[in-house]
Motif scaffolding. Structure first.
Motif, PDB file in Angstrom:
ATOM      1  N   PRO A  14     -81.529 -30.094  54.564  1.00 23.25           N
ATOM      2  CA  PRO A  14     -79.797 -30.008  54.016  1.00 23.25           C
ATOM      3  C   PRO A  14     -79.838 -28.547  54.047  1.00 23.25           C
ATOM      4  O   PRO A  14     -80.721 -27.510  53.326  1.00 23.25           O
ATOM      5  CB  PRO A  14     -79.902 -30.413  52.745  1.00 23.25           C
ATOM      6  CG  PRO A  14     -81.283 -30.776  52.156  1.00 23.25           C
ATOM      7  CD  PRO A  14     -82.116 -30.874  53.344  1.00 23.25           C
ATOM      8  N   MET A  17     -76.833 -24.910  53.760  1.00 22.65           N
ATOM      9  CA  MET A  17     -75.630 -24.378  53.598  1.00 22.65           C
ATOM     10  C   MET A  17     -75.313 -23.410  54.890  1.00 22.65           C
ATOM     11  O   MET A  17     -74.192 -22.570  54.847  1.00 22.65           O
ATOM     12  CB  MET A  17     -75.312 -23.599  52.489  1.00 22.65           C
ATOM     13  CG  MET A  17     -75.861 -24.426  51.117  1.00 22.65           C
ATOM     14  SD  MET A  17     -74.637 -24.197  49.624  1.00 22.65           S
ATOM     15  CE  MET A  17     -75.448 -22.391  49.233  1.00 22.65           C
ATOM     16  N   HIS A  67     -81.365 -18.763  59.468  1.00 24.04           N
ATOM     17  CA  HIS A  67     -82.251 -17.964  59.825  1.00 24.04           C
ATOM     18  C   HIS A  67     -83.718 -18.649  59.858  1.00 24.04           C
ATOM     19  O   HIS A  67     -83.878 -19.791  59.844  1.00 24.04           O
ATOM     20  CB  HIS A  67     -82.028 -16.882  58.663  1.00 24.04           C
ATOM     21  CG  HIS A  67     -82.505 -17.585  57.254  1.00 24.04           C
ATOM     22  ND1 HIS A  67     -83.505 -17.978  56.760  1.00 24.04           N
ATOM     23  CD2 HIS A  67     -81.598 -17.493  56.350  1.00 24.04           C
ATOM     24  CE1 HIS A  67     -83.332 -18.374  55.695  1.00 24.04           C
ATOM     25  NE2 HIS A  67     -82.100 -18.022  55.341  1.00 24.04           N
ATOM     26  N   HIS A  99     -84.756 -21.287  57.528  1.00 23.10           N
ATOM     27  CA  HIS A  99     -84.362 -22.466  57.718  1.00 23.10           C
ATOM     28  C   HIS A  99     -85.211 -23.256  59.036  1.00 23.10           C
ATOM     29  O   HIS A  99     -85.467 -24.236  59.087  1.00 23.10           O
ATOM     30  CB  HIS A  99     -83.069 -22.496  58.282  1.00 23.10           C
ATOM     31  CG  HIS A  99     -81.990 -22.067  57.054  1.00 23.10           C
ATOM     32  ND1 HIS A  99     -81.456 -20.933  57.183  1.00 23.10           N
ATOM     33  CD2 HIS A  99     -81.806 -22.501  55.791  1.00 23.10           C
ATOM     34  CE1 HIS A  99     -80.510 -20.676  56.016  1.00 23.10           C
ATOM     35  NE2 HIS A  99     -80.881 -21.882  55.318  1.00 23.10           N
ATOM     36  N   LEU A 137     -87.752 -28.830  51.845  1.00 21.80           N
ATOM     37  CA  LEU A 137     -87.280 -27.638  51.160  1.00 21.80           C
ATOM     38  C   LEU A 137     -88.047 -26.486  50.919  1.00 21.80           C
ATOM     39  O   LEU A 137     -89.145 -26.825  50.846  1.00 21.80           O
ATOM     40  CB  LEU A 137     -86.990 -28.427  49.661  1.00 21.80           C
ATOM     41  CG  LEU A 137     -86.338 -29.671  49.648  1.00 21.80           C
ATOM     42  CD1 LEU A 137     -86.295 -30.184  48.207  1.00 21.80           C
ATOM     43  CD2 LEU A 137     -84.665 -29.489  49.651  1.00 21.80           C
ATOM     44  N   GLY A 138     -87.422 -25.618  50.737  1.00 19.58           N
ATOM     45  CA  GLY A 138     -87.955 -24.470  50.714  1.00 19.58           C
ATOM     46  C   GLY A 138     -88.300 -23.790  49.457  1.00 19.58           C
ATOM     47  O   GLY A 138     -87.897 -24.021  48.444  1.00 19.58           O
ATOM     48  N   ASP A 182     -86.447 -21.405  47.001  1.00 19.00           N
ATOM     49  CA  ASP A 182     -85.707 -21.973  45.939  1.00 19.00           C
ATOM     50  C   ASP A 182     -86.276 -22.899  45.203  1.00 19.00           C
ATOM     51  O   ASP A 182     -86.327 -23.947  45.054  1.00 19.00           O
ATOM     52  CB  ASP A 182     -84.515 -22.607  46.449  1.00 19.00           C
ATOM     53  CG  ASP A 182     -83.300 -21.875  47.359  1.00 19.00           C
ATOM     54  OD1 ASP A 182     -82.846 -20.852  46.732  1.00 19.00           O
ATOM     55  OD2 ASP A 182     -83.620 -21.686  48.476  1.00 19.00           O
ATOM     56  N   ASP A 186     -93.245 -22.985  52.727  1.00 22.21           N
ATOM     57  CA  ASP A 186     -93.511 -21.558  52.066  1.00 22.21           C
ATOM     58  C   ASP A 186     -92.347 -20.816  52.377  1.00 22.21           C
ATOM     59  O   ASP A 186     -91.672 -20.929  53.602  1.00 22.21           O
ATOM     60  CB  ASP A 186     -94.753 -21.001  52.902  1.00 22.21           C
ATOM     61  CG  ASP A 186     -96.128 -21.602  52.321  1.00 22.21           C
ATOM     62  OD1 ASP A 186     -95.971 -22.131  51.297  1.00 22.21           O
ATOM     63  OD2 ASP A 186     -97.066 -21.605  53.149  1.00 22.21           O
ATOM     64  N   ILE A 204     -90.449 -17.826  54.174  1.00 24.03           N
ATOM     65  CA  ILE A 204     -90.337 -16.778  55.175  1.00 24.03           C
ATOM     66  C   ILE A 204     -89.846 -15.544  54.836  1.00 24.03           C
ATOM     67  O   ILE A 204     -88.800 -15.468  54.302  1.00 24.03           O
ATOM     68  CB  ILE A 204     -89.886 -17.387  56.352  1.00 24.03           C
ATOM     69  CG1 ILE A 204     -90.351 -18.945  56.679  1.00 24.03           C
ATOM     70  CG2 ILE A 204     -89.874 -16.558  57.541  1.00 24.03           C
ATOM     71  CD1 ILE A 204     -91.894 -18.997  56.941  1.00 24.03           C
ATOM     72  N   LEU A 215     -86.107 -14.372  53.421  1.00 18.96           N
ATOM     73  CA  LEU A 215     -85.096 -14.394  54.385  1.00 18.96           C
ATOM     74  C   LEU A 215     -84.005 -15.185  53.477  1.00 18.96           C
ATOM     75  O   LEU A 215     -84.304 -16.306  52.904  1.00 18.96           O
ATOM     76  CB  LEU A 215     -85.453 -14.972  55.503  1.00 18.96           C
ATOM     77  CG  LEU A 215     -86.182 -14.194  56.430  1.00 18.96           C
ATOM     78  CD1 LEU A 215     -86.335 -15.140  57.918  1.00 18.96           C
ATOM     79  CD2 LEU A 215     -85.776 -12.864  56.711  1.00 18.96           C
TER      80      LEU A 215
END
Ligand code: AMP
Length: 269
Positions: A24, A26, A30, A33, A143-144, A147, A171, A173, A181
């Motif tokens: 998911p 928004m 970059h 993602h 999920l990154g 966040d 992880d 980036i 990013l």
């Protein structure tokens, strides 16, 4: 690559296929993602990216209105990275009811950091994840760690509903100057990007001292000297115990949120 705009299509088309990896977003994609997309492709999953700027996770209307939108570039990035499905819902698709009432229980971080400074934010995040997962039969959710608070809250939510969705943390980036990013970086000029780089590199170098210091005033002052306009928080948390900490350890992370040129940036390390 298929572009899908309504939920009905996505569920029926994706059923009975191989396992689904869902990312998911928004939009304003970059390399952060892209790293999530690559992880899903590497696992040989049918990879679905959604692009939807969720109004209910913005506690500030101005911030929502100025959130960068680069849809045609996003689609090119998805295509280049062999995304199988891009889900581009309208607001009505995700929130069809006339009156939207959002009531989600947030178990962690409600009184701290993003929970404290962006009231309603995580409730909105859970709401959109709930609705997206009901439309996309997800097996793996990417999920990154960029966040990290969101990652923990979504993971806890998924556990709380006994869902079989597996969360895959990815992880952060970073740009060559060290900053994470972020779509919001597009709103910054070169001077602000340099300031952000100086701040994060200074803080990362002093991680242990930041964790150990009780009031963090010295570091807040330094951030201001570098050029931060307003600082919401600089906090250390143990991400296993989910408690504030002043003891450096593998589970101790520093979290920060501050403003540059009216743009709010968050990071953690
Ligand atoms: P967003 O479009 O900002 O909502 O982010 C969509 C997903 O990409 C979230 O899981 C983010 O944590 C993740 N993400 C955003 N920026 C980065 C980054 N720099 N590195 C890794 N993941 C990221």
């Amino acid at each position: 690559m298929k572009i899908i705009k309504t939920a009905n299509k996505i569920t029926s088309k994706l059923l009975n296929k191989k396992k689904i990896g869902f990312i998911p977003t928004m939009g304003c994609l970059h390399d952060g993602h892209v790293s999530l997309i690559r992880k899903s492709k590497k696992k040989k999953l049918l990879t679905v990216v959604s692009i939807f700027v969720n109004p209910f996770q913005f506690n500030n209307k101005k911030d929502f209105n100025k959130y960068p939108k680069t849809i045609s570039a996003d689609l090119k990035i998805c295509k280049k990275n062999k995304v199988d499905y891009v889900y581009l819902p309208s607001k009505k698709d995700i929130y069809p009811e006339k009156k939207i009432i959002i009531k989600n229980k947030i178990h962690f971080f409600k009184k701290y950091m993003e929970g404290k400074f962006r009231p309603g934010h995580f409730e909105g995040v859970i709401e959109v994840i709930k609705r997206l997962l009901s439309r996309i039969e997800t097996n793996y959710l990417f999920l990154g760690k960029k966040d990290y608070q969101q990652l923990i809250i979504i993971k806890k939510y998924i556990e709380s509903i006994n869902s079989k969705v597996k969360v895959v943390p990815c992880d952060t980036i970073r740009a060559t100057n060290g900053i994470a990013l972020s779509s919001r970086n597009k709103l910054l000029d070169q001077k602000s990007l340099n300031i952000a780089g100086n701040i994060i590199n200074f803080l990362k170098k002093n991680k242990k001292q930041i964790i150990k210091s009780n009031n963090k005033l010295f570091f807040l002052k330094k951030m201001k000297e570098f050029g931060a306009n307003k600082i919401d928080y600089l906090s250390a948390f143990n991400i296993k115990k989910l408690k504030k900490t002043n003891k450096p350890s593998v589970n101790a992370r520093v979290f920060l949120a501050y403003y540059l040129d009216g743009v709010r940036l968050i990071d953690n390390f």
